[in-house]
Design a protein around this motif. Structure first.
Motif, mmCIF file in Angstrom:
data_model
loop_
_atom_site.group_PDB
_atom_site.id
_atom_site.type_symbol
_atom_site.label_atom_id
_atom_site.label_comp_id
_atom_site.label_asym_id
_atom_site.label_seq_id
_atom_site.Cartn_x
_atom_site.Cartn_y
_atom_site.Cartn_z
ATOM 1 N N VAL A 1 0.838 -1.203 0.000
ATOM 2 C CA VAL A 1 0.000 0.000 0.000
ATOM 3 C C VAL A 1 0.873 1.253 0.000
ATOM 4 O O VAL A 1 0.627 2.204 -0.752
ATOM 5 C CB VAL A 1 -0.955 0.006 1.211
ATOM 6 N N ILE A 2 1.903 1.269 0.850
ATOM 7 C CA ILE A 2 2.799 2.431 0.909
ATOM 8 C C ILE A 2 3.473 2.667 -0.437
ATOM 9 O O ILE A 2 3.549 3.809 -0.912
ATOM 10 C CB ILE A 2 3.858 2.227 2.015
ATOM 11 N N ARG A 3 3.951 1.599 -1.075
ATOM 12 C CA ARG A 3 4.637 1.743 -2.362
ATOM 13 C C ARG A 3 3.696 2.317 -3.425
ATOM 14 O O ARG A 3 4.045 3.283 -4.132
ATOM 15 C CB ARG A 3 5.177 0.391 -2.827
ATOM 16 N N LYS A 4 2.519 1.734 -3.541
ATOM 17 C CA LYS A 4 1.600 2.133 -4.608
ATOM 18 C C LYS A 4 0.935 3.482 -4.353
ATOM 19 O O LYS A 4 0.745 4.272 -5.293
ATOM 20 C CB LYS A 4 0.526 1.062 -4.789
ATOM 21 N N GLU A 5 0.559 3.739 -3.097
ATOM 22 C CA GLU A 5 -0.233 4.929 -2.788
ATOM 23 C C GLU A 5 0.604 6.101 -2.273
ATOM 24 O O GLU A 5 0.632 7.167 -2.884
ATOM 25 C CB GLU A 5 -1.326 4.561 -1.772
ATOM 26 N N ASN A 6 1.282 5.909 -1.139
ATOM 27 C CA ASN A 6 2.026 7.027 -0.548
ATOM 28 C C ASN A 6 3.196 7.474 -1.416
ATOM 29 O O ASN A 6 3.449 8.676 -1.564
ATOM 30 C CB ASN A 6 2.557 6.660 0.841
ATOM 31 N N ILE A 7 3.923 6.506 -1.989
ATOM 32 C CA ILE A 7 5.150 6.853 -2.728
ATOM 33 C C ILE A 7 4.886 7.093 -4.211
ATOM 34 O O ILE A 7 5.186 8.168 -4.743
ATOM 35 C CB ILE A 7 6.215 5.753 -2.536
ATOM 36 N N GLU A 8 4.318 6.104 -4.906
ATOM 37 C CA GLU A 8 4.162 6.235 -6.356
ATOM 38 C C GLU A 8 3.057 7.217 -6.741
ATOM 39 O O GLU A 8 3.244 8.050 -7.637
ATOM 40 C CB GLU A 8 3.899 4.860 -6.971
ATOM 41 N N ARG A 9 1.898 7.151 -6.089
ATOM 42 C CA ARG A 9 0.794 8.029 -6.484
ATOM 43 C C ARG A 9 0.912 9.423 -5.866
ATOM 44 O O ARG A 9 0.774 10.428 -6.565
ATOM 45 C CB ARG A 9 -0.553 7.411 -6.113
ATOM 46 N N LEU A 10 1.181 9.491 -4.556
ATOM 47 C CA LEU A 10 1.220 10.787 -3.881
ATOM 48 C C LEU A 10 2.604 11.440 -3.896
ATOM 49 O O LEU A 10 2.735 12.607 -3.538
ATOM 50 C CB LEU A 10 0.743 10.633 -2.432
ATOM 51 N N LYS A 11 3.636 10.664 -4.302
ATOM 52 C CA LYS A 11 5.005 11.200 -4.391
ATOM 53 C C LYS A 11 5.522 11.716 -3.039
ATOM 54 O O LYS A 11 6.253 12.708 -2.964
ATOM 55 C CB LYS A 11 5.081 12.330 -5.424
ATOM 56 N N SER A 12 5.179 11.031 -1.973
ATOM 57 C CA SER A 12 5.596 11.445 -0.634
ATOM 58 C C SER A 12 7.054 11.093 -0.380
ATOM 59 O O SER A 12 7.528 10.032 -0.777
ATOM 60 C CB SER A 12 4.733 10.763 0.435
ATOM 61 N N LYS A 13 7.745 11.995 0.324
ATOM 62 C CA LYS A 13 9.105 11.729 0.784
ATOM 63 C C LYS A 13 9.140 11.497 2.300
ATOM 64 O O LYS A 13 10.093 10.927 2.814
ATOM 65 C CB LYS A 13 10.028 12.891 0.413
#
Length: 251
Positions: free
Chosen positions: A188-200
């Motif tokens: 979930v973190i990979r697909k949503e927080n990082i890839e979709r939302l571009k969170s650092k």
């Protein structure tokens, strides 16, 4: 630095969750505890508190259950015995406001904060990296988004569009530490927080995540992702403010 004594309150009635949080936080603050600059006490909500907090109704019930043990002068958890109280629920938990309401009519300098405000304040101070939250069940998504957006963001963070929102792991609070759920959390973190939302910066938006930040960081080597343990940053912020209060009140 004189010793700072902080009470960490798990406002639900799950003793196992308190134990897991305590083990992790004592390990993270081993240096401060060994040097006696910090003392920690951990409390679990009474049996009348909900077993887990999954929304506004259970938050209100937990506040009602926990407030008496924090305001009874004869209780081991009486707020004025501590330099700081951290309410270890990742929300705008009503216990914070209710306890502050009691304290404001006294001369007590006890600092009272929750996990949501201390985590967002940290990201506000960084003021350069996009950040988001990973939480437990879906019911928390609109609640957390509304709280963050209405109360905690600075104008600079808003103008830079650094706040990216809340993502649900769709896992109940008490199940976040189960080994069989780790791969789902990572996905979930990979697909949503990082890839979709571009969170650092990714805030681990539940006390049930405490202790997972190292394992999660190892899943994203070289990506420059910072995982924020909300209980750890909460203790650090409360400790800093309590120490400052002591320094300015000293003769």
């Amino acid at each position: 630095m004189s010793q700072i004594h902080i009470l960490v309150v798990n406002p639900n009635s799950s003793e196992s969750m308190t134990h897991e949080v305590e083990q992790n936080i004592r390990a993270l603050f081993k240096k401060e505890l060994n040097s006696k600059s910090l003392a920690l006490t951990f409390a679990t909500g009474p049996a009348s508190a909900p077993l887990q907090i999954d929304g506004k109704e259970s938050s209100l019930r937990s506040a009602e259950a926990c407030l008496p043990m924090l305001t009874d002068a004869g209780s081991v958890y009486f707020y004025n015995k501590y330099d700081g109280v951290l309410v270890a629920c990742f929300s705008d938990h009503p216990l914070v406001a209710e306890l502050l309401s009691v304290i404001k009519s006294t001369t007590s300098k006890t600092v009272v904060m929750g996990l949501l405000d201390t985590s967002i304040h940290y990201c506000n101070m960084i003021n350069s990296k996009p950040f988001s939250i990973i939480t437990s069940n879906k019911e928390w998504v609109p609640i957390l988004n509304e709280s963050v957006e209405s109360k905690y963001l600075t104008s600079s963070v808003i103008n830079q569009s650094l706040w990216k929102g809340t993502i649900s792991s769709d896992i109940q609070v008490l199940d976040l530490h189960l080994p069989e759920n780790f791969a789902k959390i990572v996905d979930v973190i990979r697909k949503e927080n990082i890839e979709r939302l571009k969170s650092k910066i990714i805030i681990l938006g539940c006390a049930g995540f405490s202790g997972l930040q190292t394992s999660l960081s190892k899943e994203f080597p070289g990506a420059g992702i910072v995982f924020v343990d909300s209980v750890a940053i909460g203790v650090r912020v409360v400790m800093m403010i309590a120490d400052f209060n002591k320094s300015v009140s000293s003769p």
